[in-house]
Scaffold this motif. Structure first.
Motif, mmCIF file in Angstrom:
data_model
loop_
_atom_site.group_PDB
_atom_site.id
_atom_site.type_symbol
_atom_site.label_atom_id
_atom_site.label_comp_id
_atom_site.label_asym_id
_atom_site.label_seq_id
_atom_site.Cartn_x
_atom_site.Cartn_y
_atom_site.Cartn_z
ATOM 1 N N LEU A 1 0.845 -1.197 0.000
ATOM 2 C CA LEU A 1 0.000 0.000 0.000
ATOM 3 C C LEU A 1 0.883 1.250 0.000
ATOM 4 O O LEU A 1 0.628 2.199 -0.731
ATOM 5 N N LEU B 1 0.810 4.167 -2.721
ATOM 6 C CA LEU B 1 0.515 5.556 -2.371
ATOM 7 C C LEU B 1 1.709 6.469 -2.625
ATOM 8 O O LEU B 1 1.553 7.650 -2.884
ATOM 9 N N THR C 1 -5.389 -3.167 -3.390
ATOM 10 C CA THR C 1 -5.107 -2.780 -2.004
ATOM 11 C C THR C 1 -6.335 -2.250 -1.243
ATOM 12 O O THR C 1 -6.182 -1.495 -0.291
ATOM 13 N N GLN D 1 -12.947 -0.341 3.787
ATOM 14 C CA GLN D 1 -13.423 0.135 2.481
ATOM 15 C C GLN D 1 -14.220 -0.973 1.784
ATOM 16 O O GLN D 1 -15.265 -0.723 1.181
ATOM 17 N N ALA E 1 -10.513 13.868 4.286
ATOM 18 C CA ALA E 1 -9.895 14.138 2.983
ATOM 19 C C ALA E 1 -8.922 13.013 2.664
ATOM 20 O O ALA E 1 -8.124 12.627 3.522
ATOM 21 N N GLY E 2 -9.023 12.459 1.482
ATOM 22 C CA GLY E 2 -8.076 11.428 1.060
ATOM 23 C C GLY E 2 -8.343 10.054 1.641
ATOM 24 O O GLY E 2 -7.509 9.164 1.565
ATOM 25 N N SER E 3 -9.531 9.857 2.208
ATOM 26 C CA SER E 3 -9.814 8.543 2.811
ATOM 27 C C SER E 3 -10.266 7.529 1.760
ATOM 28 O O SER E 3 -10.474 6.364 2.077
ATOM 29 N N GLY E 4 -10.455 7.983 0.541
ATOM 30 C CA GLY E 4 -10.808 7.050 -0.531
ATOM 31 C C GLY E 4 -12.297 7.040 -0.859
ATOM 32 O O GLY E 4 -12.779 6.095 -1.488
ATOM 33 N N LYS E 5 -13.022 8.075 -0.478
ATOM 34 C CA LYS E 5 -14.479 8.091 -0.713
ATOM 35 C C LYS E 5 -14.834 7.929 -2.187
ATOM 36 O O LYS E 5 -15.631 7.071 -2.556
ATOM 37 N N THR E 6 -14.220 8.780 -3.019
ATOM 38 C CA THR E 6 -14.562 8.727 -4.441
ATOM 39 C C THR E 6 -14.168 7.375 -5.024
ATOM 40 O O THR E 6 -14.933 6.757 -5.770
ATOM 41 N N SER E 7 -12.989 6.908 -4.653
ATOM 42 C CA SER E 7 -12.526 5.607 -5.159
ATOM 43 C C SER E 7 -13.529 4.535 -4.759
ATOM 44 O O SER E 7 -13.930 3.696 -5.580
ATOM 45 N N GLN F 1 -14.562 19.910 4.262
ATOM 46 C CA GLN F 1 -14.261 20.545 2.974
ATOM 47 C C GLN F 1 -15.425 21.388 2.462
ATOM 48 O O GLN F 1 -15.584 21.598 1.266
ATOM 49 N N ARG G 1 -4.240 9.655 1.169
ATOM 50 C CA ARG G 1 -3.620 10.413 0.068
ATOM 51 C C ARG G 1 -2.268 11.016 0.451
ATOM 52 O O ARG G 1 -1.277 10.846 -0.241
ATOM 53 N N GLY H 1 -11.523 17.373 -4.896
ATOM 54 C CA GLY H 1 -11.662 16.002 -5.404
ATOM 55 C C GLY H 1 -10.437 15.536 -6.176
ATOM 56 O O GLY H 1 -10.240 14.353 -6.383
ATOM 57 N N GLU I 1 -6.114 15.448 -7.095
ATOM 58 C CA GLU I 1 -4.874 15.380 -6.319
ATOM 59 C C GLU I 1 -3.675 15.572 -7.230
ATOM 60 O O GLU I 1 -3.746 15.298 -8.440
ATOM 61 N N ARG J 1 -4.894 18.523 -1.215
ATOM 62 C CA ARG J 1 -4.773 18.011 -2.586
ATOM 63 C C ARG J 1 -3.393 17.417 -2.852
ATOM 64 O O ARG J 1 -3.173 16.799 -3.883
#
Ligand SMILES: Nc1ncnc2c1ncn2[C@@H]1O[C@H](COP(=O)(O)OP(=O)(O)OP(=O)(O)O)[C@@H](O)[C@H]1O
Length: 700
Positions: free
Chosen positions: A183, A187, A201, A206, A224-230, A500, A531, A659, A661, A688
């Protein structure tokens, strides 16, 4: 193939199988294409002689359609196999079913593969039930959810592989979930131009969200960067795979902030073997729906610009977004039932409808129809009566003329006028009373007018959407959620981060979402951030006063904070620090004299406003050109009308950068502006950055 235990040997076998299956498909697709061409030819040569009832024609068309569908399926399968050649699998689980002695071996990859269609799988799709073992368990007792119930057993071994270009880069047995080293390597790599798929990963917490099928509405508050969108996108890939009967890509809609964001995420689903889903910006959607009412509408970005420029009456804005405003509007809607109407008798071709009868139809028979559409039903009812009595259908023009006499019983049907009347009545400043061409709605008025439209005009409509994703949930107001609730009766994944918020004040939508959607909501908090490096994430959290976020242990350069007397000086420093070309740099924490080669794919200069971003862009362009940097290919200004996100250096505003990066981020803000909204903007800009963050303040 159970005898083959070694990953490298297995890779050889799988690669051979893939080649074989691709060759088979090549052949069968070619045969199918010839068949289709032949059918076309036959049709054109013979269609004049086909039977007069069209049966033969119909049969031919059905056969052709069938052949085309079969061919498309094969092409799709070949595309998937071709993609698998590069990296056919990434994981393996040796699982011993309860009561058995020997473990069964499951290799996991991006899609299923068998030696022949319908045969036992050589590779399991990462979304297959058994693949859940890989993400959820270490060695030892484990279980997975199969269609027939929970299957128990023991994981005897777990392996991870990195295969690129069909070659094994590494393989190792790991007894932790998804090895942290892998991981960390993922990253630590440079940011791509688009969001990456994370199937190798995915973390346990998740995975639980991705595989959740029991909750109708999932609301994910994630740092922020926790992987929500992914996660939202992987979840869709998972749901599409498991529910093909009810769900297809065109029945999934994502409410995305803008076109660039859509582009940024657009490749994930195709990469995961699915077609892309629909996307839409809610502001554009509102504008389209209100086109007949006003000639223009502000969007969220206009509002932010106005707020930063101090041109927004914050108190009024807050009032218009409040629950109280909405309640008052509901009261006004009740009042309109009466005050808007002037009933009178209607007579046509000797048939009379008395005022009292119209009132009864209006308030009793058709009371469930929204007020402004209801008279249409009454008119239709009357026209029907006339036609029955007269024994013939009225011509269209005559029908319209009768209808317009009914419509005239509304004092007005103009939503702009009705909204304005409401504002006046409730003591709010009214909108200018102007002709359509000059009507422009401020952002705070857009959704109240849209809400009025839905309450007064629209009956239940089926949007065809079966799953809705709302990204950046914190940017939607209560009234927007009420509209969403009226429009979409489907499953939803709603995600965002209250920190945010693009507003001076934080908005925790979770407080009002349950009131709107009821108890169907499942709330999940993700407070581990992936992130940023620890240095960047800690810095950003301090900016926003956040304490409860867990950080993934990946270290990098300390954040650089600097003040400059002018924008020119700040941008000179950007040019000096930019690492988009291969450059030897003395590594900060390394022993003296040790050099690192650092080169990034993406960098951004993030500004406060669109004007500042534009100015920054032009200054940078000049400075970078003087340094021989290819600005044509590698420098871009990202603005609200942009549609794609490019490699290289991007200049943009904090609200457009949301959103996204970048490997390196330079936040360049005017030091004197410490207003709450701009402090939030600094936080958004800071989060970001993947590897390096520079917080520059221009202090005049
Ligand atoms: N399990 C994972 N494996 C590898 N990378 C991951 C994982 N989870 C998240 N990431 C990476 O972390 C970064 C942030 O992910 P993403 O953009 O989905 O987060 P987010 O919560 O939507 O962020 P934000 O709200 O700040 O925009 C991405 O680079 C993503 O690839």
């Amino acid at each position: 193939m159970a005898a083959v235990k070694n990953g490298r040997e297995y890779l050889l076998h799988v690669t051979e199988t893939l080649k074989h299956r691709i060759a088979q498909l090549d052949e069968s697709i070619e045969v199918g294409q010839k068949e289709i061409e032949g059918m076309h030819e036959y049709y054109w040569e013979n269609y004049t002689e086909m039977d007069q009832y069209g049966y033969e024609n119909f049969d031919n068309q059905q056969a052709l359609l069938h052949e085309i569908n079969a061919s498309n399926e094969k092409i799709e399968l070949r595309r998937r196999f071709r993609k698998m050649v590069d990296s056919p699998f990434f994981g393996r689980v040796d699982f011993c079913y309860e009561g058995e002695d020997e473990p069964e071996i499951f290799y996991i990859g991006i899609a299923n593969l068998a030696e022949e269609n319908g045969g036992p799988p050589l590779i399991y799709d990462w979304r297959a039930p058994v693949s859940g073992l890989f993400y959820d368990f270490d060695k030892g007792p484990a279980s997975y959810q199969a269609p027939l119930g929970e299957i128990h057993g023991d994981i005897a071994a777990k392996w991870q592989y990195k295969i690129r270009g069909g070659k094994m880069i590494y393989e190792f047995e790991s007894d932790v979930k998804i090895d942290d080293e892998i991981l960390k390597a993922e990253l630590g790599s440079n940011g791509d131009v688009q969001l990456k798929n994370i199937i190798r990963t995915i973390q346990k917490e998740q995975n639980a969200i991705i595989r959740n099928t029991s909750d109708r509405i999932m609301v994910i508050q994630g740092a922020a960067g926790s992987g929500k969108t992914s996660i939202a996108l992987h979840r869709i890939a998972y749901l599409l795979y498991h529910d093909r009967k009810n769900l297809n890509s065109s029945s999934v809609l994502v409410l995305s902030p803008n076109g660039v964001f859509s582009d940024y995420i657009s490749h994930i689903l195709p990469e995961l073997g699915e077609e892309n889903i629909r996307e839409m910006s809610f502001d554009l959607f509102a504008y389209k729906r209100l086109k007949k009412v006003v000639s223009d509408c502000e969007d969220r970005y206009d509002l932010i610009e106005r707020q930063i420029a101090g041109l927004c009456d914050e108190k009024l804005l807050k009032e218009k977004l409040s629950r109280d405003f909405l309640d008052r509007m509901e009261g006004y809607l009740v009042e309109l039932e009466d005050s808007l109407m002037n009933f009178r008798d209607v007579e046509h071709r000797g048939v009379v409808k008395k005022e009292q009868e119209i009132i009864e139809l209006f308030y009793f028979k058709f009371m469930d129809i929204p007020l402004l559409s209801r008279m249409d039903a009454v008119a239709e009812y009357f026209i029907d009566e006339v036609e029955t009595l007269k024994g013939f259908n009225l011509p269209d023009e005559e029908r319209e003329a009768v209808k317009s006499r009914f419509y005239r019983m509304y004092e007005t049907r103009d939503l702009y006028v009705l909204y304005n009347r409401f504002l006046k009545q409730e003591g709010f400043p009214s909108l200018p009373q102007v002709q359509y061409e000059k009507r422009k709605l401020r952002y705070e008025d857009v959704y109240p007018v849209l809400y009025l439209k839905y309450r007064l005009e629209t009956q239940q409509e089926d949007s065809g959407v079966r799953h809705l994703i709302v990204d950046e949930m914190q940017d939607y107001s209560m009234i927007q959620y009420l509209i969403i609730q009226r429009l979409f009766k489907c499953r939803m994944t709603i995600l965002g981060d209250r920190e945010q918020t693009m507003d001076g004040e934080q908005q925790d939508v979770l407080t009002f979402l349950p009131k709107i959607f009821g108890k169907d909501i499942r709330r999940i908090v993700m407070d581990k951030s992936y992130r940023n490096t620890v240095e960047i994430a800690s810095y950003a959290n301090k900016l926003a006063g956040i304490t409860e976020v867990e950080l993934f242990e990946r270290h990098g350069k300390p954040v650089v904070e600097k003040e400059f007397p002018g924008l020119e000086e700040a941008l000179e420093s950007v040019v000096r620090e930019l690492r988009l070309e291969k450059q030897a740099v003395i590594a900060e924490n390394a022993d003296e004299g040790v050099e690192d080669i650092i080169s990034y794919e993406t960098a951004a200069v993030i500004a406060r406003t669109a004007d500042e971003a534009r100015e920054t862009y032009y200054i940078l362009k000049e400075k970078l050109e003087a340094e021989g940097f290819d600005t044509k290919e590698r420098l871009s200004l990202l603005h609200r009308d942009s549609t794609n996100f490019q490699k290289g250096l991007t200049v943009t505003t904090f609200y457009m950068a949301k959103g996204l990066e970048f490997d390196q981020v330079f936040s360049v803000f005017p030091g004197q502006d410490r207003s709450p909204i701009v402090e939030r903007a600094r936080y958004i800009a800071a989060t970001r950055a993947l590897h390096e963050l520079y917080m520059y303040e221009v202090v005049k």
